[in-house]
Design a protein around this motif. Sequence first.
Motif, mmCIF file in Angstrom:
data_model
loop_
_atom_site.group_PDB
_atom_site.id
_atom_site.type_symbol
_atom_site.label_atom_id
_atom_site.label_comp_id
_atom_site.label_asym_id
_atom_site.label_seq_id
_atom_site.Cartn_x
_atom_site.Cartn_y
_atom_site.Cartn_z
ATOM 1 N N SER A 177 0.845 -1.201 0.000
ATOM 2 C CA SER A 177 0.000 0.000 0.000
ATOM 3 C C SER A 177 0.876 1.244 0.000
ATOM 4 O O SER A 177 0.604 2.225 -0.708
ATOM 5 N N ASP A 178 1.944 1.233 0.793
ATOM 6 C CA ASP A 178 2.909 2.337 0.804
ATOM 7 C C ASP A 178 3.610 2.470 -0.546
ATOM 8 O O ASP A 178 3.909 3.576 -0.997
ATOM 9 N N VAL A 179 3.903 1.333 -1.179
ATOM 10 C CA VAL A 179 4.588 1.359 -2.477
ATOM 11 C C VAL A 179 3.734 2.090 -3.498
ATOM 12 O O VAL A 179 4.242 2.896 -4.297
ATOM 13 N N TYR A 180 2.437 1.830 -3.486
ATOM 14 C CA TYR A 180 1.525 2.537 -4.404
ATOM 15 C C TYR A 180 1.580 4.040 -4.147
ATOM 16 O O TYR A 180 1.729 4.832 -5.092
ATOM 17 N N SER A 181 1.494 4.443 -2.887
ATOM 18 C CA SER A 181 1.531 5.870 -2.557
ATOM 19 C C SER A 181 2.849 6.495 -2.998
ATOM 20 O O SER A 181 2.877 7.639 -3.469
ATOM 21 N N PHE A 182 3.938 5.729 -2.860
ATOM 22 C CA PHE A 182 5.230 6.226 -3.330
ATOM 23 C C PHE A 182 5.177 6.483 -4.832
ATOM 24 O O PHE A 182 5.710 7.489 -5.328
ATOM 25 N N GLY A 183 4.544 5.580 -5.574
ATOM 26 C CA GLY A 183 4.423 5.758 -7.024
ATOM 27 C C GLY A 183 3.707 7.043 -7.380
ATOM 28 O O GLY A 183 4.069 7.722 -8.356
ATOM 29 N N VAL A 184 2.686 7.399 -6.597
ATOM 30 C CA VAL A 184 1.959 8.647 -6.861
ATOM 31 C C VAL A 184 2.885 9.847 -6.666
ATOM 32 O O VAL A 184 2.932 10.759 -7.501
ATOM 33 N N VAL A 185 3.658 9.849 -5.583
ATOM 34 C CA VAL A 185 4.558 10.974 -5.315
ATOM 35 C C VAL A 185 5.661 11.052 -6.366
ATOM 36 O O VAL A 185 6.025 12.143 -6.819
ATOM 37 N N LEU A 186 6.182 9.908 -6.771
ATOM 38 C CA LEU A 186 7.203 9.914 -7.834
ATOM 39 C C LEU A 186 6.627 10.506 -9.109
ATOM 40 O O LEU A 186 7.291 11.285 -9.810
ATOM 41 N N LEU A 187 5.383 10.160 -9.417
ATOM 42 C CA LEU A 187 4.722 10.725 -10.588
ATOM 43 C C LEU A 187 4.548 12.235 -10.435
ATOM 44 O O LEU A 187 4.711 12.994 -11.409
ATOM 45 N N ALA A 232 8.953 4.349 -15.597
ATOM 46 C CA ALA A 232 8.746 2.909 -15.475
ATOM 47 C C ALA A 232 8.665 2.495 -14.006
ATOM 48 O O ALA A 232 7.841 1.662 -13.629
ATOM 49 N N VAL A 233 9.515 3.085 -13.161
ATOM 50 C CA VAL A 233 9.468 2.789 -11.730
ATOM 51 C C VAL A 233 8.100 3.200 -11.177
ATOM 52 O O VAL A 233 7.448 2.443 -10.438
ATOM 53 N N ALA A 234 7.663 4.409 -11.536
ATOM 54 C CA ALA A 234 6.362 4.878 -11.067
ATOM 55 C C ALA A 234 5.254 3.933 -11.525
ATOM 56 O O ALA A 234 4.366 3.560 -10.743
ATOM 57 N N GLY A 235 5.315 3.533 -12.800
ATOM 58 C CA GLY A 235 4.298 2.636 -13.336
ATOM 59 C C GLY A 235 4.253 1.302 -12.618
ATOM 60 O O GLY A 235 3.171 0.752 -12.364
ATOM 61 N N MET A 236 5.424 0.768 -12.266
ATOM 62 C CA MET A 236 5.465 -0.501 -11.551
ATOM 63 C C MET A 236 4.878 -0.366 -10.143
ATOM 64 O O MET A 236 4.169 -1.247 -9.655
ATOM 65 N N CYS A 237 5.169 0.762 -9.491
ATOM 66 C CA CYS A 237 4.623 0.990 -8.141
ATOM 67 C C CYS A 237 3.108 1.150 -8.173
ATOM 68 O O CYS A 237 2.435 0.856 -7.177
ATOM 69 N N LEU A 238 2.571 1.610 -9.297
ATOM 70 C CA LEU A 238 1.147 1.919 -9.394
ATOM 71 C C LEU A 238 0.311 0.783 -9.969
ATOM 72 O O LEU A 238 -0.874 0.982 -10.269
ATOM 73 N N GLN A 239 0.884 -0.388 -10.105
ATOM 74 C CA GLN A 239 0.118 -1.498 -10.662
ATOM 75 C C GLN A 239 -1.074 -1.836 -9.772
ATOM 76 O O GLN A 239 -0.992 -1.806 -8.543
ATOM 77 N N GLU A 240 -2.191 -2.183 -10.417
ATOM 78 C CA GLU A 240 -3.415 -2.527 -9.684
ATOM 79 C C GLU A 240 -3.194 -3.732 -8.790
ATOM 80 O O GLU A 240 -3.673 -3.786 -7.661
ATOM 81 N N ASP A 241 -2.486 -4.729 -9.307
ATOM 82 C CA ASP A 241 -2.204 -5.942 -8.541
ATOM 83 C C ASP A 241 -1.074 -5.639 -7.554
ATOM 84 O O ASP A 241 0.075 -5.433 -7.949
#
Length: 392
Positions: free
Chosen positions: A261-271, A327-336
């Motif tokens: 869950s934190d990884v997803y949030s990190f992806g948002v901030v990276l974006l 690409a890093v952001a995209g991987m962090c934001l994966q639905e699964d």
Amino acid sequence: MNCFHCCKADHSLSFKDKRSAHKRDNTFSAFIHSMSHKTGSSKQRRIAAEIRKFGKAKKTPNVFKYQELADATENFNPDCLVGEGGYGRVYKGYIEAVDQVVAVKQLDRSGNQGSREFFAEVLMLSLVQHQNLVNLIGYCADGDQRILVYEFMSNGSLENHFLDLPPDQEPLDWFTRMKIAGGAAKGLEYLHDVADPPVIYRDFKASNILLDAEFNPKLSDFGLAKLGPTGGKDHVSTRVMGTYGYCAPEYAMTGQLTKKSDVYSFGVVLLELITGRSAIDNSRPSEEQNLVTWAKPLLRDKKKFTMMADPLLEGQYPRKGLYQALAVAGMCLQEDADSRPFMVDVVTALEYLSSPVTDEKCSPITDEKGSDLSGPFVDSIRGQRINGKQEA
């Protein structure tokens, strides 16, 4: 009236002052005992029991009297105000007893939620210690006052450096952005993989990333953080809380909180760092108001990657570095959630991207179809997966 305490930086303590500071009743166990019984909250008593169960605190915060903090900020002079929000107000001040310029966070005293988050903040920041986590100097719990005292971070929050910049403020350059992302990732990695017990941050967002004079980032505001999971569990079940636009979809739907869950949030901030856009921006056209919703179609088309770069960068970034960061952001934001990388892999990726290398040195990374998507770390991440899932 000028806030003269805010500008003090060099004071020597007398022996009497130092002896007085050492006599403070600032044991962590005393804090747990007093807070648990003052509030009568079963939730807080459970948290206190967890602290006793999991061992010693990393550090013992100072206990300040209200008057000490009033003196430090000239009675909470508006001239010392450096930030405010739903949580309350933050003032810059100088505390003679610790000989330090500090940030004094006076929490909103209305409702029980503020007390719970205050208690959780002191608890969490006493259990952890890392260069990318803000240092809690102490707290005040006089009467109904709930005040937290942190080290002062002179460059404020990350949010103030890429959204609605004033004309006289220079935008962050590419490598500073990647340095901030990398340091914040190290903070999360510490919480997930080093802290004992592990901690899920739960409210990772730009406004909770503070920056020092050299733009080194530190995570702040641990009021929503959760201990665990432990005992072989992979999630913590909890009421859904956090900030809209940053919450992982599976957490929002089920209340099952995991490290991913934190990884997803990190992806948002990276974006946000890459694009210069906010996670939620209601001033934009409806199809662009949610950053992730706007970005996901573009992340599937390499030809559109440059369209996602913050215009304020004025093209000053390594093109392949941009591809790899997206690409890093995209991987962090994966639905699964299981398909998202672990923070240790994200740290490796961003260490590579934050080095000011030439565009030629940014080696292309390919997916299974040979498409140039990210950096060398992706292969190691994929190597840990079984049938598209990462090993636990």
